[in-house]
Design an enzyme around this catalytic site. Structure first.
Site, mmCIF file in Angstrom:
data_model
loop_
_atom_site.group_PDB
_atom_site.id
_atom_site.type_symbol
_atom_site.label_atom_id
_atom_site.label_comp_id
_atom_site.label_asym_id
_atom_site.label_seq_id
_atom_site.Cartn_x
_atom_site.Cartn_y
_atom_site.Cartn_z
ATOM 1 N N LEU A 85 -2.957 1.641 -9.469
ATOM 2 C CA LEU A 85 -4.357 1.870 -9.842
ATOM 3 C C LEU A 85 -4.579 1.804 -11.344
ATOM 4 C CD1 LEU A 85 -5.125 4.775 -7.360
ATOM 5 C CD2 LEU A 85 -5.407 2.311 -7.021
ATOM 6 N N GLU A 122 -8.176 1.632 -14.382
ATOM 7 C CA GLU A 122 -9.511 2.171 -14.626
ATOM 8 C C GLU A 122 -10.574 1.523 -13.722
ATOM 9 O OE1 GLU A 122 -11.726 5.013 -16.095
ATOM 10 O OE2 GLU A 122 -9.575 4.841 -16.475
ATOM 11 N N HIS A 175 -10.179 0.668 -10.472
ATOM 12 C CA HIS A 175 -10.141 1.444 -9.223
ATOM 13 C C HIS A 175 -10.733 2.849 -9.440
ATOM 14 C CE1 HIS A 175 -6.401 -1.193 -8.769
ATOM 15 N NE2 HIS A 175 -7.081 -1.511 -7.687
ATOM 16 N N GLN A 234 -3.003 -10.526 4.158
ATOM 17 C CA GLN A 234 -3.932 -11.217 3.256
ATOM 18 C C GLN A 234 -3.192 -11.997 2.174
ATOM 19 O OE1 GLN A 234 -5.871 -7.435 1.886
ATOM 20 N NE2 GLN A 234 -5.876 -8.433 -0.109
#
Ligand code: AMP
Length: 281
Positions: free
Chosen positions: A33, A35, A37, A61
Site C-alpha cells: 500500500l 498514499e 490506497h 488478472q
C-alpha cells in the site's frame, strides 16, 4: 482493527455492523500500500461507519508473462499503515480461500469498453478483475466501494458490471494521487531503478503539456503524436497513447471533455497514467 483470512471469519467480523445497520465501505487492493490506497481508505472513512480493505494479489488478472510471482507482498507493513488510517477490517485471503479447489466455470466479461487500451494489451485482464471484484463484493456486501481513477478503464468496467448486474452498492471513484514530481503512485514504481525513477515523471509532464496544447488549439492527433515522441525520446517503449471521451468512446477531436491515456514500459516495468482534460464550450 481485525485481520481476517477466511470468508467465514470476515462474515463473523462484519455481522455486528450488519445487525446494527451500519454503512460498510470497501476498498479492494492488491497490497503493497501507498498514499494512493490510503487516500481511498480515508475517503471511505468519511462516509462509512465500517471500512473493509482487502489485500489479495489476484492470479486470474495477470497474464502468463506478467508479474504475479514477483508482485510485492508486504502484509505487515500494509497492516501498520491501515491501522494508522482507521481501517476496521483487513481481509487477506489465500488464493485457495478465494478460488477453492474445484474449477471455476463462470466468467464475467464486459464487452466494448474492454476492447482496447489495457484490454487489448492484457487479454483476459478485465475478466479477471470483474470476477474477483464481484466475489469480493459478495463476501463483503458493502454499501460503497472505492476505486482509483489511476485505473480509469478498470473503474469504468466496474461501474458497468455493477449497473448491468444490479449489484446493490455505490461505486465511488477517487482522483489519482501523485508523487511531488507528478508520477502517479503505483506499487509497480518500486520496480524502477533510481535512473528509471528519474525518467518516470515524463509521463505526467507529457500529459500536462498535451492538455495545455489542446487548450491552445493544437489538434488531438498532433498532441498524441507529441506525447509518444516525448516518451520514446526519454527511453520508454510506448504501449499506447490514446484519447477517449470520459465514457471511453473513441474521439477524433477535442470537441468535449476527454481523457488522455498512456501505457508505457521503462525496462520491464509497465506504467499507466491518464489525465482528464475539460472542454470549455
Ligand atoms: P491495486 O492495489 O493496484 O490493485 O490498487 C487498488 C486500488 O487503489 C485501485 O482502485 C486503484 O485504482 C487504486 N489506486 C492505485 N494507485 C492509485 C493512485 N496513485 N491514486 C489513486 N488510486 C490509486
Amino acid at each position: 482493527m481485525k485481520t481476517e483470512t477466511t470468508i467465514q471469519g470476515l462474515a463473523a467480523s462484519l455481522q455486528p455492523a450488519r445487525a446494527a445497520r451500519k454503512t460498510i465501505g470497501f476498498v479492494p487492493t492488491m497490497g503493497n500500500l501507498h498514499e494512493g490506497h490510503l487516500t481511498l481508505v480515508r475517503e471511505a472513512k468519511k462516509i462509512c461507519d465500517v471500512v473493509v480493505v482487502s489485500i489479495f494479489v489476484n492470479p486470474i488478472q495477470f497474464g502468463p508473462n506478467e508479474d504475479f510471482d514477483s508482485y510485492p507482498r508486504t502484509l505487515d507493513q500494509d497492516s501498520q499503515l491501515l491501522a494508522e488510517v482507521g481501517c476496521d477490517i483487513i481481509f487477506a485471503p489465500s488464493v485457495e480461500q478465494m478460488y477453492g479447489s474445484k474449477p471455476r466455470l463462470t466468467n464475467i466479461s464486459v464487452s466494448e469498453i474492454t476492447a482496447d487500451l489495457c484490454g487489448l494489451q492484457r487479454p483476459g485482464h478485465f475478466d479477471g478483475v470483474a470476477v474477483v471484484v464481484t466475489k469480493l463484493f459478495n463476501m463483503v456486501q458493502p454499501n460503497y466501494a472505492f476505486f482509483g481513477e489511476k485505473d480509469y478503464q478498470q473503474l469504468a468496467v466496474i461501474r458497468q458490471f455493477v449497473r448491468d448486474l444490479n449489484i446493490p452498492l455505490e461505486v465511488i471513484g477517487v482522483p489519482i494521487v501523485r508523487a511531488a514530481d507528478g508520477l502517479a503512485l503505483s506499487s509497480r514504481n518500486g520496480y524502477l531503478s533510481a535512473e528509471q525513477r528519474q525518467i518516470a515523471p515524463t509521463i505526467y509532464q507529457s500529459l500536462k503539456a498535451a492538455a495545455q496544447a489542446l487548450q491552445q488549439g493544437e489538434t488531438l492527433s498532433q498532441v498524441l503524436a507529441n506525447i509518444k515522441a516525448t516518451l520514446t525520446a526519454a527511453g520508454f517503449v510506448v504501449d499506447y497513447v490514446e484519447a477517449r471521451t470520459t465514457e471511453l468512446q473513441k474521439i477524433e477531436a477535442f470537441s468535449e471533455d476527454l481523457v488522455l491515456f498512456v501505457a508505457a514500459k521503462l525496462g520491464n516495468t509497465r506504467l499507466i497514467d491518464n489525465l482528464q482534460v475539460k472542454h470549455s464550450a
